[in-house]
Write a protein that holds these residues in place. Structure first.
Motif, mmCIF file in Angstrom:
data_model
loop_
_atom_site.group_PDB
_atom_site.id
_atom_site.type_symbol
_atom_site.label_atom_id
_atom_site.label_comp_id
_atom_site.label_asym_id
_atom_site.label_seq_id
_atom_site.Cartn_x
_atom_site.Cartn_y
_atom_site.Cartn_z
ATOM 1 N N GLY A 1 0.799 -1.245 -0.056
ATOM 2 C CA GLY A 1 -0.123 -0.021 0.022
ATOM 3 C C GLY A 1 0.698 1.264 0.112
ATOM 4 O O GLY A 1 2.034 1.275 0.187
ATOM 5 N N GLY B 1 -3.666 -3.004 -0.512
ATOM 6 C CA GLY B 1 -4.515 -4.177 -0.841
ATOM 7 C C GLY B 1 -3.920 -5.216 0.044
ATOM 8 O O GLY B 1 -2.814 -5.095 0.673
ATOM 9 N N THR C 1 -7.642 -8.314 -2.121
ATOM 10 C CA THR C 1 -8.654 -7.296 -2.046
ATOM 11 C C THR C 1 -8.051 -6.128 -1.886
ATOM 12 O O THR C 1 -6.810 -5.660 -1.414
ATOM 13 C CB THR C 1 -9.333 -7.554 -0.419
ATOM 14 N N ALA C 2 -8.293 -5.253 -2.617
ATOM 15 C CA ALA C 2 -7.750 -3.600 -3.184
ATOM 16 C C ALA C 2 -8.622 -2.798 -2.199
ATOM 17 O O ALA C 2 -9.753 -2.638 -2.222
ATOM 18 C CB ALA C 2 -7.690 -3.526 -4.583
ATOM 19 N N GLU D 1 -9.173 1.562 -2.274
ATOM 20 C CA GLU D 1 -8.974 2.842 -2.602
ATOM 21 C C GLU D 1 -8.961 3.839 -1.528
ATOM 22 O O GLU D 1 -10.354 3.747 -1.216
ATOM 23 C CB GLU D 1 -9.432 3.114 -4.144
#
Length: 105
Positions: A46, A52, A68-69, A71
């Motif tokens: 990150g 993520g 899993t990302a 934003e």
């Protein structure tokens, strides 16, 4: 979370939009979804704009792995959460229940 956060489960082809809706959805699925509470963290990356993590599902998912990302906006609020894994490895009943949870009130 941002008020207009987008929560996507690409493998189930579901999207939930909004902080209230995403929080409620996560509350309904976190014990059953592969990236939920029983999962184990494998790797984290990150920076200032998000990041993520890679995970392995809990004992009931036969070592299913995914990512899993996350934003973030300029204020550090989550604007998008996207998970991807091989949903073909889920039992059909479990998969249907997780998809249905996206539409529950």
């Amino acid at each position: 979370m941002h008020t207009d956060v987008l929560l996507e489960d690409m493998s189930l082809r579901t999207q939930v939009i909004g902080r209230i809706e995403a929080t409620a959805y996560l509350g309904r699925i976190l014990n059953d979804v592969p990236y939920g509470r029983p999962s184990r963290l494998r790797h984290v990356v990150g920076g200032i704009n998000g990041g993520g993590f890679e995970w392995t599902a809990g004992p009931g998912a036969d070592s299913l792995a995914g990512i899993t990302a996350l934003e973030l906006d300029a204020d550090g609020l989550l604007t998008r959460i996207t998970s991807v894994y091989d949903s073909r490895q889920l039992e059909p009943d479990r998969k249907a229940a997780l998809i249905g949870a996206a539409f529950a009130a």
